[in-house]
Design a protein around this motif. Structure first.
Motif, mmCIF file in Angstrom:
data_model
loop_
_atom_site.group_PDB
_atom_site.id
_atom_site.type_symbol
_atom_site.label_atom_id
_atom_site.label_comp_id
_atom_site.label_asym_id
_atom_site.label_seq_id
_atom_site.Cartn_x
_atom_site.Cartn_y
_atom_site.Cartn_z
ATOM 1 N N UNK A 69 42.105 48.753 43.105
ATOM 2 C CA UNK A 69 43.216 47.052 43.228
ATOM 3 C C UNK A 69 42.466 46.076 42.846
ATOM 4 N N UNK A 70 42.630 44.987 43.261
ATOM 5 C CA UNK A 70 42.852 43.664 42.731
ATOM 6 C C UNK A 70 41.669 43.272 42.892
ATOM 7 N N UNK A 71 40.599 43.792 43.078
ATOM 8 C CA UNK A 71 39.198 43.817 43.260
ATOM 9 C C UNK A 71 38.328 43.873 42.017
ATOM 10 N N UNK A 72 38.186 43.032 41.264
ATOM 11 C CA UNK A 72 37.571 42.366 39.997
ATOM 12 C C UNK A 72 36.167 42.259 39.776
ATOM 13 N N UNK A 73 35.531 42.715 41.334
ATOM 14 C CA UNK A 73 33.699 42.441 41.353
ATOM 15 C C UNK A 73 33.537 43.262 41.636
ATOM 16 N N UNK A 74 34.159 44.596 43.009
ATOM 17 C CA UNK A 74 33.577 46.022 43.171
ATOM 18 C C UNK A 74 32.447 45.794 43.668
ATOM 19 N N UNK A 75 31.318 44.681 43.760
ATOM 20 C CA UNK A 75 30.343 45.003 45.220
ATOM 21 C C UNK A 75 29.930 43.821 45.021
ATOM 22 N N UNK A 76 28.792 43.534 46.041
ATOM 23 C CA UNK A 76 28.366 43.193 46.651
ATOM 24 C C UNK A 76 26.748 42.916 45.509
ATOM 25 N N UNK A 77 25.964 41.422 44.689
ATOM 26 C CA UNK A 77 25.159 42.039 43.529
ATOM 27 C C UNK A 77 24.336 41.224 43.117
ATOM 28 N N UNK A 78 23.997 40.814 42.288
ATOM 29 C CA UNK A 78 22.819 40.051 41.996
ATOM 30 C C UNK A 78 23.830 38.423 41.746
ATOM 31 N N UNK A 79 24.801 38.722 40.443
ATOM 32 C CA UNK A 79 25.540 37.749 40.534
ATOM 33 C C UNK A 79 26.536 38.130 41.576
ATOM 34 N N UNK A 80 26.840 38.795 42.655
ATOM 35 C CA UNK A 80 27.629 38.356 43.204
ATOM 36 C C UNK A 80 27.813 38.099 44.599
ATOM 37 N N UNK A 81 27.186 37.669 45.513
ATOM 38 C CA UNK A 81 27.197 36.450 46.265
ATOM 39 C C UNK A 81 27.914 37.480 47.739
ATOM 40 N N UNK A 82 29.086 36.527 47.651
ATOM 41 C CA UNK A 82 30.333 37.092 48.376
ATOM 42 C C UNK A 82 31.609 37.941 47.117
ATOM 43 N N UNK A 83 31.942 39.194 47.644
ATOM 44 C CA UNK A 83 32.488 40.476 47.379
ATOM 45 C C UNK A 83 33.909 40.488 48.279
ATOM 46 N N UNK A 84 35.160 39.983 47.969
ATOM 47 C CA UNK A 84 36.158 40.466 48.725
ATOM 48 C C UNK A 84 36.721 41.753 48.248
ATOM 49 N N UNK A 85 36.647 42.504 49.349
ATOM 50 C CA UNK A 85 37.777 43.509 49.061
ATOM 51 C C UNK A 85 39.298 43.710 49.376
ATOM 52 N N UNK A 86 39.459 44.946 48.079
ATOM 53 C CA UNK A 86 40.982 45.170 48.717
ATOM 54 C C UNK A 86 41.288 46.237 49.092
ATOM 55 N N UNK A 87 41.692 47.048 50.055
ATOM 56 C CA UNK A 87 42.148 47.965 50.069
ATOM 57 C C UNK A 87 43.973 48.252 50.724
ATOM 58 N N UNK A 88 43.930 48.851 49.981
ATOM 59 C CA UNK A 88 45.280 49.944 50.075
ATOM 60 C C UNK A 88 45.733 51.298 50.579
ATOM 61 N N UNK A 89 45.984 50.961 51.511
ATOM 62 C CA UNK A 89 46.428 51.934 52.566
ATOM 63 C C UNK A 89 47.230 52.468 52.217
ATOM 64 N N UNK A 90 47.559 54.085 52.353
ATOM 65 C CA UNK A 90 48.940 54.594 52.136
ATOM 66 C C UNK A 90 49.025 55.263 54.180
ATOM 67 N N UNK A 91 49.057 54.405 55.094
ATOM 68 C CA UNK A 91 48.588 54.679 56.774
ATOM 69 C C UNK A 91 50.149 53.684 57.300
ATOM 70 N N UNK A 92 50.800 53.527 57.980
ATOM 71 C CA UNK A 92 51.255 53.208 59.309
ATOM 72 C C UNK A 92 50.585 51.410 59.817
ATOM 73 N N UNK A 93 51.108 50.742 59.670
ATOM 74 C CA UNK A 93 50.960 49.449 59.310
ATOM 75 C C UNK A 93 50.344 49.110 61.045
ATOM 76 N N UNK A 94 51.264 50.443 61.993
ATOM 77 C CA UNK A 94 50.006 49.833 63.386
ATOM 78 C C UNK A 94 49.730 48.548 63.888
ATOM 79 N N UNK A 95 50.416 47.707 63.944
ATOM 80 C CA UNK A 95 50.213 46.225 64.475
ATOM 81 C C UNK A 95 50.479 44.832 63.405
ATOM 82 N N UNK A 96 50.149 45.502 61.946
ATOM 83 C CA UNK A 96 50.363 44.274 61.541
ATOM 84 C C UNK A 96 51.372 44.539 61.286
#
Length: 297
Positions: free
Chosen positions: A37-64
């Motif tokens: 998706x738009x995640x350009x870091x992938x996971x936490x690591x030695x040079x990624x102390x903050x990681x913003x995950x983008x999760x795109x789901x094919x499911x109903x909004x369910x309140x959002x």
């Protein structure tokens, strides 16, 4: 002290990632799209102390409920004015699952979450470090001293969250310090300071847990039954986290282990068994020596 990250109001702006890198002089880590998706870091690591995950789901909004552009601007405007509660209430509104978005879609939603070192209450990385490079601060956080780290790497597999990593070309272990230098000066961590929606909140853990419980109850009341707290329970497998989260789906969806356990939980039992084995061996050696001595006489 610690973090409460309310993922229900995260907008994926990555201000936390940038602020963390700027303040802590963390090297850049690719700046390339990873096909996640738009995640350009992938996971936490030695040079990624903050990681913003983008999760795109094919499911109903369910309140959002998806916002119209002007609604998004209103949310950001409230955040810029320093108002956390209106932003939180605006981000999640009660709807019927399957409510169509402005373009007619009903089966797509985004989940965004800023991940970080959990600063575990029972931190296995502390248990296995042979040099004392990892230590518990007066704020209850866990920090690596790079001038003491010998690069053995024992802490890397010990972390149940896969947070700690050795930096390539350096060899030493690096991770989030929860801005230890800023805390000592009475300032909040750079990531929390930069977050425009108060998704990342910093403060005493007891207060944050109370706030998180109230937020969770409000989300359940407004039609978000899948909302849950992660890492807030002091009785979990790591004694509770110094950085915990409000999630809108299962932990695995965000790349988090569902039931983390301190990896050194069996060490006391192992040492007792090793001690018993050593005593048995010494007893056997003593018996043989005694028998040999008697025969020689």
């Amino acid at each position: 002290m610690g973090f409460f990250t309310d993922t229900s109001v995260c907008i994926g702006c990555k201000a936390c990632e940038v602020a963390c890198k700027e303040w802590n002089l963390v090297p850049e880590d690719g700046l390339e799209l990873t096909a996640m998706s738009y995640d350009n870091t992938g996971s936490l690591g030695a040079s990624t102390w903050r990681h913003v995950a983008f999760v795109e789901q094919n499911k109903p909004l369910g309140g959002q409920q998806a916002h119209q552009p002007h609604e998004d601007l209103d949310v950001l405007a409230l955040a810029a004015q320093g108002s956390a509660t209106p932003v939180a209430d605006a981000a999640i509104t009660p709807t019927t699952p399957g409510t169509p978005t402005p373009d007619g879609r009903t089966e797509l939603r985004w989940l965004m979450a800023s991940d970080v070192c959990k600063h575990c209450t029972h931190a296995a990385c502390l248990d296995v470090c042979p040099t004392g490079a990892l230590f518990r601060t007066e704020f209850g956080t866990v920090v690596v001293q790079q001038d003491v780290c010998n690069g053995c790497g024992y802490c890397v597999p010990a972390c149940p969250y896969g947070v700690i990593e050795q930096r390539e070309g350096d060899g030493r272990a690096w991770k989030c310090t929860l801005c230890y230098d800023r805390l000592g000066a009475g300032q909040e961590p750079a990531c929390a300071k930069a977050c425009p929606t108060d998704s990342i909140q910093f403060g005493p853990l007891d207060e944050l847990r109370e706030r998180a419980a109230e937020r969770l109850a409000r989300l359940h009341e407004t039609g978000v039954p899948d909302a849950r707290l992660y890492g807030a329970d002091p009785d979990d497998g790591v004694g509770g986290n110094g950085a915990f989260f409000l999630l809108l789906d299962e932990p695995e969806v965000y790349g988090l282990p569902p039931d983390p356990q301190v990896t050194t939980r069996d060490l006391p039992r192992m040492w007792r068994h090793a001690g018993a084995a050593a005593l048995t061996l010494l007893g056997g050696v003593a018996a043989v020596c005694t028998l040999t001595h008697r025969r020689s006489r």
